[in-house]
Design a protein around this motif. Structure first.
Motif, mmCIF file in Angstrom:
data_model
loop_
_atom_site.group_PDB
_atom_site.id
_atom_site.type_symbol
_atom_site.label_atom_id
_atom_site.label_comp_id
_atom_site.label_asym_id
_atom_site.label_seq_id
_atom_site.Cartn_x
_atom_site.Cartn_y
_atom_site.Cartn_z
ATOM 1 N N SER A 52 -6.239 49.147 36.148
ATOM 2 C CA SER A 52 -7.294 50.147 35.979
ATOM 3 C C SER A 52 -7.618 50.893 37.263
ATOM 4 N N SER A 56 -7.513 54.253 34.163
ATOM 5 C CA SER A 56 -7.706 53.957 32.743
ATOM 6 C C SER A 56 -8.869 52.987 32.542
ATOM 7 N N ASN A 57 -9.660 53.236 31.509
ATOM 8 C CA ASN A 57 -10.749 52.333 31.138
ATOM 9 C C ASN A 57 -10.467 51.609 29.829
ATOM 10 N N ASN A 58 -9.239 51.687 29.345
ATOM 11 C CA ASN A 58 -8.893 51.048 28.071
ATOM 12 C C ASN A 58 -9.071 49.536 28.155
ATOM 13 N N GLU A 429 -0.058 56.762 26.641
ATOM 14 C CA GLU A 429 -1.243 57.586 26.410
ATOM 15 C C GLU A 429 -2.478 56.762 26.722
ATOM 16 N N ARG A 430 -3.590 57.455 26.929
ATOM 17 C CA ARG A 430 -4.860 56.783 27.137
ATOM 18 C C ARG A 430 -5.709 56.923 25.880
ATOM 19 N N THR A 432 -8.860 57.088 24.590
ATOM 20 C CA THR A 432 -10.204 57.280 25.136
ATOM 21 C C THR A 432 -11.303 56.739 24.227
ATOM 22 N N SER A 433 -10.994 56.544 22.953
ATOM 23 C CA SER A 433 -12.025 56.050 22.031
ATOM 24 C C SER A 433 -12.225 54.546 22.150
ATOM 25 N N GLU A 434 -11.273 53.860 22.761
ATOM 26 C CA GLU A 434 -11.378 52.409 22.922
ATOM 27 C C GLU A 434 -11.517 52.096 24.412
ATOM 28 N N VAL A 435 -12.738 51.834 24.815
ATOM 29 C CA VAL A 435 -13.059 51.683 26.229
ATOM 30 C C VAL A 435 -13.625 50.291 26.485
ATOM 31 N N SER A 439 -16.553 48.988 31.735
ATOM 32 C CA SER A 439 -16.289 50.196 32.519
ATOM 33 C C SER A 439 -17.563 50.977 32.827
ATOM 34 N N ARG A 473 -4.950 58.264 40.957
ATOM 35 C CA ARG A 473 -4.550 58.858 39.678
ATOM 36 C C ARG A 473 -3.347 59.772 39.886
#
Length: 586
Positions: A52, A56-58, A429-430, A432-435, A439, A473
């Motif tokens: 991370s 990424s915040n997944n 891919e990231r 973004t809806s699953e964080v 975070s 990044r």
């Protein structure tokens, strides 16, 4: 009177001899105790974006991130695109084409390995006073005993010899051949003590124990520890991704079950990094240690051994010629570095780590080793980023899939590819809806890790975590030259990696007749002419674990037995052979 004189003379001689020996011994102890401990933690098939600190915040990796922000983020560390070539480059300081390790990986049933005339990093460090320990994966040959770790410079090995194992049974199944056997050893002895235990934890506990034993009883001798994790590589086909239930429960917010397990596997790896740093701190070894974290190659998002790993935003994945296969998310820490808390953009190759770490340990390498790797210790220590690095990533002249990937400075050439280009796209891919819920307080999470706190105790200093994360990044804006497709099966491709790290604008047509491209191509042809022929050998059915008590072993040194009993060929006496032969004749 003469007798007394003789006795006195003898005593003086013994005292002098003892003094000389003591002086020599003390000088060795002093020389070795001044050398830093070197701890390398290597993940297996970890995606470039699966730490991370890349943004990424997944799912988060707080311990790895804390190490990265406290030390130096290696933003351009390049590895080989697959396990065996990458590990060969690490241990020899040479390109795979220099050692014959360039074509694919060693499958468990194939009788070949890292050439025995190659000197390994472990041998070099051991010769210079280090205790050398390998925990985990080897994957550089097992068909002969002399291919294996303790015969190649490691004082200790706990782990597996082949490509991978099941996370709980430590077995390796080769379904296409019907082979299945246990593969886990303590030095040369097969051990089943770890069966039923999660292998990431097994290797972590072994690393902690190694550090504690070393710190409590052998601090005068520096430690070289290579912790080669299985995680997050897939296991056997029937159950490839596995994680402990308590770790899995942390990621309920991830909808895809496979990805949820993968996140838990990486999380357990992250905890391992924290436990290793804690152990070094408890033994007061951190102050004089170099700690490096990296992955052996990019992650496999799709296809064989796929894990949902993400190399976002890079192109390609493991076993391709693209950046997604080659760039490793890596970080290094040492009190010797003058720019702790920085992002180092210098290109560095995995084969550079041998001469670089040797220089950090004050070890002079024999020029006769003919290394391809460069000593970048001074550049790393002082934060210079001015070395133009040439890297032969892969040059495989296999008739079925010839392909190459080569970089000099900002220019990268690709020709040919793997799997008919099936994995040549942008696969990661990231979501973004699953964080990860943690975070929301990301910086506090990092600062509250024991890794951050322990490293701050010995190298205090302000670190702007948000700024470092932004610098780490990889951004892929639309290229100024426009998006120009690359078709590597039809013609070579040329990229400006500095401006276009995501390999979206192929500049070959523009530069194909210029000195820039022609010089690069001439250098590639030179590498091709000098390349060591691949060492690969066809599969050997004599490896079948059923012949060796259901163990994967060095079958070339063993006599197969239908009863499953292993009989060492060299241990069978001439007398026994004579008796058996005589009875057959009669």
């Amino acid at each position: 009177m003469s007798t007394n004189r003789d006795k006195l003379s003898s005593s003086i001689s013994l005292f002098t001899t003892g003094l000389v020996l003591c002086t020599a011994l003390c000088s060795v102890i002093t020389a070795t105790s001044d050398k830093p401990n070197i701890i390398i933690i290597m993940a297996d098939d970890l995606g470039f974006d699966d730490v991370s600190f890349r943004g990424s915040n997944n799912f988060l990796t707080p311990n790895i991130d804390a190490l990265a922000y406290s030390g130096v983020i290696l933003n351009n560390l390049y590895a080989a695109p697959m396990c065996t070539p990458s590990r060969a480059a690490l241990l020899t300081g040479k390109y795979p084409i220099s050692t014959g390790m360039q074509h694919y990986v060693i499958v468990n049933d194939q009788p070949w390995g890292l050439p025995l005339n190659e000197t390994t990093m472990a041998e070099i460090f051991r010769e210079n006073g280090y205790r050398t320990s390998l925990l985990g994966k080897w994957h550089l040959g097992m068909s002969q005993r002399n291919f294996t770790p303790t015969q190649r410079g490691f004082d200790r090995h706990l782990g597996y010899l082949g490509a991978y194992v099941d996370y709980y049974t430590q077995s390796y199944e080769q379904k296409d051949k019907g082979f299945n056997g246990h593969d886990f050893r303590d030095n040369l002895k097969s051990t089943h003590d770890q069966v039923g235990h999660y292998v990431t934890d097994v290797l972590t506990d072994a690393a902690v124990q190694e550090i504690e034993d070393h710190g409590s009883g052998n601090k005068s001798q520096p430690l070289f520890l290579l912790l080669n994790h299985l995680a997050p590589h897939a296991g056997n086909e029937d159950n490839p991704l596995q994680a402990p239930a308590d770790e899995l429960a942390r990621f309920d917010y991830i909808g895809n079950e496979t990805h949820r397990i993968y996140a838990a596997m990486v999380s357990r790896l992250d905890k391992s990094v924290g436990m290793v740093i804690d152990a070094l701190a408890r033994q007061e070894m951190l102050q004089n240690s170099i700690v490096l974290f990296l992955s052996d190659n990019g992650g496999p998002t799709q296809g064989t051994h796929s894990t949902t790993a993400s190399n976002y935003p890079l192109r390609g994945q493991k076993n391709t010629p693209w950046e997604g296969a080659l760039r490793s998310s890596a970080a290094i820490w040492s009190t010797e570095f003058e720019r702790l808390g920085s992002v180092w953009k210098q290109q560095i190759y995995i084969g550079d780590l041998l001469p670089t770490l040797a220089a950090g340990a004050g070890i002079s390498l024999d020029p006769e080793l003919h290394l391809d790797g460069l000593n970048l210790w001074s550049a790393l220590k002082y934060g210079y980023e001015s070395v133009e690095r040439e890297i032969d990533h892969v040059l495989d002249e296999d008739l079925e899939e010839p392909h190459l990937s080569y970089t000099r400075g900002k220019w990268k050439v690709i020709s040919g590819t793997t799997s008919q280009g099936l994995y040549d796209g942008w696969l990661g891919e990231r979501v973004t809806s699953e964080v990860d819920p943690r975070s929301e307080e990301y910086e506090d999470l990092i600062r509250n890790t024991s890794v951050w706190q322990q490293l701050q105790r010995v190298s205090a200093g302000e670190r702007n975590i948000s700024e470092l994360r932004d610098q780490a990044r990889i951004e892929c804006p639309d290229p100024a030259t426009g998006i120009k497709p690359c078709m590597p099966l039809e013609a070579p491709c040329l990229f400006d990696i500095d401006a276009d790290p995501c390999e979206r604008s192929n500049l070959y047509e523009e530069y194909q007749n210029t000195t820039i491209f022609l010089d690069l191509w001439a250098r590639i042809q030179q590498f091709a002419k000098q390349a060591h022929p691949p060492n690969n050998k066809p599969a050997d059915s004599e490896c079948d674990p059923r012949f060796y008590n259901n163990e994967w072993t060095w079958w070339k040194d063993e006599q197969r037995s239908s009863s499953g009993t292993i009989v060492g060929m060299k241990e069978v006496s001439f007398f026994l052979i004579f008796i058996l032969t005589s009875r057959w004749i009669l």
